[in-house]
Design a protein around this motif. Structure first.
Motif, short mmCIF file in Angstrom:
data_model
loop_
_atom_site.label_atom_id
_atom_site.label_comp_id
_atom_site.label_asym_id
_atom_site.label_seq_id
_atom_site.Cartn_x
_atom_site.Cartn_y
_atom_site.Cartn_z
N VAL A 6 18.82 42.41 102.58
CA VAL A 6 18.19 43.73 102.73
C VAL A 6 17.18 43.96 101.61
O VAL A 6 17.51 43.86 100.42
N GLU A 7 15.94 44.29 102.00
CA GLU A 7 14.94 44.67 100.99
C GLU A 7 15.23 46.11 100.57
O GLU A 7 15.06 47.04 101.35
N ASN A 8 15.63 46.24 99.31
CA ASN A 8 16.09 47.53 98.80
C ASN A 8 14.93 48.36 98.27
O ASN A 8 14.93 48.78 97.11
N HIS B 155 12.83 45.18 108.12
CA HIS B 155 12.21 44.04 108.81
C HIS B 155 12.02 42.83 107.89
O HIS B 155 12.05 41.70 108.38
N LEU B 156 11.81 43.05 106.59
CA LEU B 156 11.66 41.87 105.71
C LEU B 156 12.99 41.11 105.63
O LEU B 156 13.02 39.88 105.69
N GLY B 157 14.08 41.85 105.51
CA GLY B 157 15.39 41.19 105.50
C GLY B 157 15.61 40.42 106.80
O GLY B 157 16.09 39.28 106.80
N PHE C 62 13.09 36.47 96.92
CA PHE C 62 12.94 36.92 98.31
C PHE C 62 11.82 37.96 98.45
O PHE C 62 11.39 38.28 99.56
N SER C 63 11.37 38.49 97.32
CA SER C 63 10.28 39.47 97.35
C SER C 63 8.97 38.76 97.70
O SER C 63 8.71 37.64 97.25
N ASN C 64 8.14 39.43 98.45
CA ASN C 64 6.82 38.86 98.77
C ASN C 64 5.91 38.83 97.56
O ASN C 64 4.85 38.22 97.60
N PHE C 65 6.32 39.49 96.48
CA PHE C 65 5.54 39.49 95.25
C PHE C 65 5.91 38.30 94.36
O PHE C 65 5.36 38.14 93.28
N SER C 66 6.86 37.48 94.75
CA SER C 66 7.29 36.36 93.89
C SER C 66 6.17 35.33 93.80
O SER C 66 5.39 35.16 94.74
N VAL D 93 2.91 37.97 111.52
CA VAL D 93 2.12 37.52 110.35
C VAL D 93 3.07 37.30 109.17
O VAL D 93 3.01 36.27 108.48
N MET D 94 3.94 38.25 108.96
CA MET D 94 4.89 38.16 107.84
C MET D 94 5.83 36.97 108.02
O MET D 94 6.08 36.21 107.08
N ARG D 95 6.32 36.78 109.23
CA ARG D 95 7.26 35.68 109.47
C ARG D 95 6.62 34.32 109.19
O ARG D 95 7.22 33.45 108.56
N VAL E 263 2.82 35.55 99.09
CA VAL E 263 2.89 36.02 100.49
C VAL E 263 2.19 37.38 100.59
O VAL E 263 1.50 37.68 101.57
N GLU E 264 2.35 38.21 99.55
CA GLU E 264 1.76 39.55 99.59
C GLU E 264 0.23 39.49 99.71
O GLU E 264 -0.37 40.27 100.46
N HIS E 265 -0.41 38.56 98.97
CA HIS E 265 -1.86 38.40 99.07
C HIS E 265 -2.24 38.10 100.54
O HIS E 265 -3.15 38.73 101.10
N TYR E 266 -1.54 37.14 101.12
CA TYR E 266 -1.86 36.73 102.49
C TYR E 266 -1.65 37.89 103.46
O TYR E 266 -2.52 38.22 104.27
N TYR E 267 -0.49 38.54 103.34
CA TYR E 267 -0.13 39.63 104.26
C TYR E 267 -1.15 40.78 104.19
O TYR E 267 -1.62 41.27 105.21
N GLN E 268 -1.48 41.19 102.98
CA GLN E 268 -2.44 42.31 102.84
C GLN E 268 -3.80 41.95 103.42
O GLN E 268 -4.45 42.78 104.05
N ALA E 269 -4.24 40.69 103.20
CA ALA E 269 -5.56 40.26 103.69
C ALA E 269 -5.60 40.26 105.22
O ALA E 269 -6.63 40.60 105.82
N GLN E 270 -4.49 39.89 105.85
CA GLN E 270 -4.48 39.79 107.32
C GLN E 270 -4.72 41.14 108.00
O GLN E 270 -5.12 41.20 109.15
N LYS E 271 -4.50 42.24 107.26
CA LYS E 271 -4.73 43.57 107.83
C LYS E 271 -6.18 43.76 108.27
O LYS E 271 -6.47 44.60 109.12
N PHE E 272 -7.11 42.99 107.65
CA PHE E 272 -8.53 43.24 107.86
C PHE E 272 -9.25 42.15 108.65
O PHE E 272 -10.46 42.22 108.81
N1 LIG Z 1 8.41 44.14 96.90
C1 LIG Z 1 7.58 45.18 96.71
C2 LIG Z 1 7.02 45.89 97.81
N2 LIG Z 1 7.37 45.60 99.10
C3 LIG Z 1 6.43 44.92 99.97
O1 LIG Z 1 5.29 45.70 100.29
C4 LIG Z 1 4.74 45.16 101.49
C5 LIG Z 1 4.46 46.25 102.49
O2 LIG Z 1 3.21 46.71 102.24
P1 LIG Z 1 2.46 47.76 103.22
O3 LIG Z 1 2.55 47.21 104.61
O4 LIG Z 1 1.07 47.80 102.68
O5 LIG Z 1 3.21 49.04 103.03
C6 LIG Z 1 5.75 44.18 102.03
O6 LIG Z 1 5.40 42.88 101.62
C7 LIG Z 1 7.00 44.62 101.34
O7 LIG Z 1 7.95 43.58 101.29
N3 LIG Z 1 6.17 46.91 97.54
C8 LIG Z 1 5.83 47.26 96.26
O8 LIG Z 1 5.03 48.16 96.06
N4 LIG Z 1 6.37 46.60 95.21
C9 LIG Z 1 7.22 45.58 95.36
O9 LIG Z 1 7.66 44.99 94.36
#
Ligand SMILES: Nc1c(N[C@@H]2O[C@H](COP(=O)(O)O)[C@@H](O)[C@H]2O)[nH]c(=O)[nH]c1=O
Length: 161
Positions: A113-115, A133-135, A15-19, A85-87, A33-42
């Protein structure tokens, strides 16, 4: 029972965006998902040149570090669009990868819940008061996939007759 997740190697790590589950969005493949999400910021910002670097980052941690660099300028509407974007990205992830889709659907109606100890927007934060919000995105994606699949099942049943 609430299901907590955070790191990829912990329970429900998918369920982590880093998977390590890639997604293809508008013809472009992103490793997580994390690559995509971070890139969309710009997108559309004066620092859009960072997008290909985030895209090529070898790990989601590296993609996140590039996207979190405070000296770069994010798009002006980021805070309005980031949840959508995340959804979109999370929905694509669970539509693409059947093995983790089954894990998501298998959580029934449990609260997800994202812990994260330090993120009070996407996660619940150290004292569990965060907005999670991720949960919420994951639970909404779970609902949407269920609806889509039940519509498909009904349509297939009709085709049999
Ligand atoms: N899972 C996980 C994180 N959580 C993820 O970080 C993102 C939020 O980034 P930002 O909006 O830049 O603060 C979002 O995808 C959230 O789920 N952060 C981490 O440093 N390590 C991790 O293993």
């Amino acid at each position: 029972m609430t299901i907590y997740f955070y790191k990829v190697w912990q329970p429900y790590g998918c369920f982590s965006n880093f998977s390590p589950h890639g997604i293809k969005i508008q013809g472009t493949y992103w490793s997580t998902v994390e690559h995509y999400y971070q890139a969309q910021k710009f997108v559309g910002s004066k620092d859009a040149a960072i997008i290909p670097l985030i895209h090529q980052a070898t790990t989601p941690e590296e993609a996140a570090a590039l996207g979190r660099c405070s000296s770069r300028q994010m798009r002006a509407d980021w805070h309005q669009v980031k949840t959508q974007v995340m959804r979109e990205a999370v929905l694509k992830k669970f539509l693409t990868h059947t093995e983790i889709r089954d894990i998501l659907l298998g959580t029934g109606e449990e609260l997800l819940v994202e812990n994260s100890p330090n993120d009070y927007f996407w996660g619940c934060g150290i004292n569990k008061t965060g907005e999670n919000h991720l949960g919420k995105v994951l639970m909404s994606v779970r609902e949407e996939i269920r609806k889509r699949f039940s519509v498909t099942a009904i349509a297939e049943k009709h085709l049999q007759y």
